[in-house]
Design a protein around this motif. Structure first.
Motif, PDB file in Angstrom:
ATOM      1  N   ASP A  19     -46.404 -49.321-108.911  1.00  0.00           N
ATOM      2  CA  ASP A  19     -46.987 -48.110-108.327  1.00  0.00           C
ATOM      3  C   ASP A  19     -48.116 -48.409-107.344  1.00  0.00           C
ATOM      4  N   ASP A  20     -48.743 -49.584-107.468  1.00  0.00           N
ATOM      5  CA  ASP A  20     -49.871 -49.935-106.606  1.00  0.00           C
ATOM      6  C   ASP A  20     -49.449 -50.503-105.252  1.00  0.00           C
ATOM      7  N   VAL A  21     -48.155 -50.780-105.060  1.00  0.00           N
ATOM      8  CA  VAL A  21     -47.672 -51.377-103.813  1.00  0.00           C
ATOM      9  C   VAL A  21     -47.169 -50.258-102.900  1.00  0.00           C
ATOM     10  N   ASP A  22     -47.520 -50.362-101.615  1.00  0.00           N
ATOM     11  CA  ASP A  22     -47.116 -49.304-100.686  1.00  0.00           C
ATOM     12  C   ASP A  22     -45.601 -49.311-100.489  1.00  0.00           C
ATOM     13  N   PRO A  23     -45.024 -48.166-100.106  1.00  0.00           N
ATOM     14  CA  PRO A  23     -43.564 -48.030 -99.985  1.00  0.00           C
ATOM     15  C   PRO A  23     -42.916 -49.050 -99.040  1.00  0.00           C
ATOM     16  N   LYS A  24     -43.577 -49.373 -97.928  1.00  0.00           N
ATOM     17  CA  LYS A  24     -43.003 -50.345 -96.991  1.00  0.00           C
ATOM     18  C   LYS A  24     -42.889 -51.717 -97.660  1.00  0.00           C
ATOM     19  N   ALA A  25     -43.901 -52.117 -98.386  1.00  0.00           N
ATOM     20  CA  ALA A  25     -43.869 -53.404 -99.093  1.00  0.00           C
ATOM     21  C   ALA A  25     -42.807 -53.382-100.193  1.00  0.00           C
ATOM     22  N   GLN A  26     -42.644 -52.232-100.849  1.00  0.00           N
ATOM     23  CA  GLN A  26     -41.611 -52.106-101.880  1.00  0.00           C
ATOM     24  C   GLN A  26     -40.226 -52.269-101.275  1.00  0.00           C
ATOM     25  N   ARG A  27     -39.979 -51.645-100.105  1.00  0.00           N
ATOM     26  CA  ARG A  27     -38.674 -51.773 -99.445  1.00  0.00           C
ATOM     27  C   ARG A  27     -38.412 -53.229 -99.058  1.00  0.00           C
ATOM     28  N   HIS A  28     -39.440 -53.893 -98.541  1.00  0.00           N
ATOM     29  CA  HIS A  28     -39.300 -55.288 -98.154  1.00  0.00           C
ATOM     30  C   HIS A  28     -38.987 -56.148 -99.389  1.00  0.00           C
ATOM     31  N   LEU A  29     -39.708 -55.909-100.464  1.00  0.00           N
ATOM     32  CA  LEU A  29     -39.479 -56.654-101.702  1.00  0.00           C
ATOM     33  C   LEU A  29     -38.071 -56.384-102.237  1.00  0.00           C
ATOM     34  N   GLN A  35     -31.245 -59.967-101.519  1.00  0.00           N
ATOM     35  CA  GLN A  35     -30.754 -61.225-100.946  1.00  0.00           C
ATOM     36  C   GLN A  35     -30.689 -62.317-102.010  1.00  0.00           C
ATOM     37  N   ILE A  36     -31.705 -62.358-102.864  1.00  0.00           N
ATOM     38  CA  ILE A  36     -31.720 -63.336-103.955  1.00  0.00           C
ATOM     39  C   ILE A  36     -30.559 -63.074-104.907  1.00  0.00           C
ATOM     40  N   ASP A  37     -30.372 -61.806-105.277  1.00  0.00           N
ATOM     41  CA  ASP A  37     -29.275 -61.449-106.174  1.00  0.00           C
ATOM     42  C   ASP A  37     -27.923 -61.807-105.569  1.00  0.00           C
ATOM     43  N   ALA A  39     -27.314 -64.175-103.353  1.00  0.00           N
ATOM     44  CA  ALA A  39     -27.175 -65.630-103.354  1.00  0.00           C
ATOM     45  C   ALA A  39     -26.735 -66.126-104.728  1.00  0.00           C
ATOM     46  N   ALA A  40     -27.316 -65.559-105.792  1.00  0.00           N
ATOM     47  CA  ALA A  40     -26.925 -65.942-107.156  1.00  0.00           C
ATOM     48  C   ALA A  40     -25.481 -65.530-107.428  1.00  0.00           C
ATOM     49  N   TYR A  41     -25.103 -64.325-106.982  1.00  0.00           N
ATOM     50  CA  TYR A  41     -23.730 -63.842-107.166  1.00  0.00           C
ATOM     51  C   TYR A  41     -22.741 -64.779-106.471  1.00  0.00           C
ATOM     52  N   ALA A  42     -23.021 -65.105-105.209  1.00  0.00           N
ATOM     53  CA  ALA A  42     -22.112 -65.948-104.426  1.00  0.00           C
ATOM     54  C   ALA A  42     -21.977 -67.336-105.056  1.00  0.00           C
ATOM     55  N   ALA A  43     -23.091 -67.892-105.517  1.00  0.00           N
ATOM     56  CA  ALA A  43     -23.047 -69.217-106.148  1.00  0.00           C
ATOM     57  C   ALA A  43     -22.233 -69.174-107.435  1.00  0.00           C
ATOM     58  N   ASN A  44     -22.474 -68.156-108.271  1.00  0.00           N
ATOM     59  CA  ASN A  44     -21.730 -68.029-109.525  1.00  0.00           C
ATOM     60  C   ASN A  44     -20.243 -67.845-109.271  1.00  0.00           C
ATOM     61  N   LYS A  45     -19.906 -66.985-108.332  1.00  0.00           N
ATOM     62  CA  LYS A  45     -18.494 -66.717-108.029  1.00  0.00           C
ATOM     63  C   LYS A  45     -17.805 -67.982-107.540  1.00  0.00           C
ATOM     64  N   LYS A  46     -18.441 -68.693-106.619  1.00  0.00           N
ATOM     65  CA  LYS A  46     -17.839 -69.904-106.058  1.00  0.00           C
ATOM     66  C   LYS A  46     -17.644 -70.975-107.129  1.00  0.00           C
ATOM     67  N   ILE A  47     -18.680 -71.238-107.899  1.00  0.00           N
ATOM     68  CA  ILE A  47     -18.619 -72.327-108.882  1.00  0.00           C
ATOM     69  C   ILE A  47     -17.719 -71.965-110.058  1.00  0.00           C
ATOM     70  N   LEU A  48     -17.899 -70.770-110.604  1.00  0.00           N
ATOM     71  CA  LEU A  48     -17.101 -70.376-111.772  1.00  0.00           C
ATOM     72  C   LEU A  48     -15.628 -70.195-111.432  1.00  0.00           C
ATOM     73  N   SER A  49     -15.337 -69.522-110.328  1.00  0.00           N
ATOM     74  CA  SER A  49     -13.928 -69.323-109.986  1.00  0.00           C
ATOM     75  C   SER A  49     -13.274 -70.650-109.625  1.00  0.00           C
ATOM     76  N   GLY A  50     -14.042 -71.571-109.044  1.00  0.00           N
ATOM     77  CA  GLY A  50     -13.496 -72.891-108.743  1.00  0.00           C
ATOM     78  C   GLY A  50     -13.198 -73.705-109.996  1.00  0.00           C
ATOM     79  N   ALA A  51     -14.044 -73.573-111.003  1.00  0.00           N
ATOM     80  CA  ALA A  51     -13.876 -74.340-112.238  1.00  0.00           C
ATOM     81  C   ALA A  51     -12.894 -73.689-113.203  1.00  0.00           C
TER      82      ALA A  51
END
Length: 129
Positions: A19-29, A35-37, A39-51
């Protein structure tokens, strides 16, 4: 806050803004976290589906049956030990602990597999597909 699963608390999968972070900073975060999520999804899909590749109904059934058999062995052993009315020996308790651990590991693998399919890391090929 996280969800309680079994005896472990897992972190929430949802962005919870401060609640203490301004809306623009929240959108950026939020964008950075997405993007992080991804990247994790793509890595899991590639490695798990390959194995693992696609998971079929027969494989899931065999894993579920292995977990059910492990649970059965654990419970039958506990019932057998308790028949005498005596306190179990260290060896008996160690044997039960091993049987329980085996069951819990198989249940964990089943739950993990289900979550992998649910999240799209693995493809599920139902019988007849």
């Amino acid at each position: 806050m996280g969800k309680l699963i079994g005896r472990r608390r897992t972190p929430s999968d949802h962005f919870e803004p401060d609640d203490d972070v301004d809306p623009k900073a929240q959108r950026h975060l939020r964008g950075s976290l997405e993007q992080i999520d991804y990247a994790a999804y793509a890595a899991n899909k590639k490695i798990l589906s390959g194995a693992v590749g696609a998971v079929g109904a027969e494989q899931v059934q065999k894993l579920a049956s292995a977990a059910a058999l492990a649970r059965t062995r654990w419970v039958v052993a506990a019932l057998t030990i308790s028949e005498s009315g005596e306190a179990p020996t260290r060896e008996q308790v160690a044997g039960l602990a091993h049987l329980r651990a085996t069951y819990e590991e198989l249940v964990g693998a089943y739950d993990g597999l289900r979550r992998m399919v649910e999240r799209g890391y693995l493809t599920y090929a139902a019988a007849g597909d």
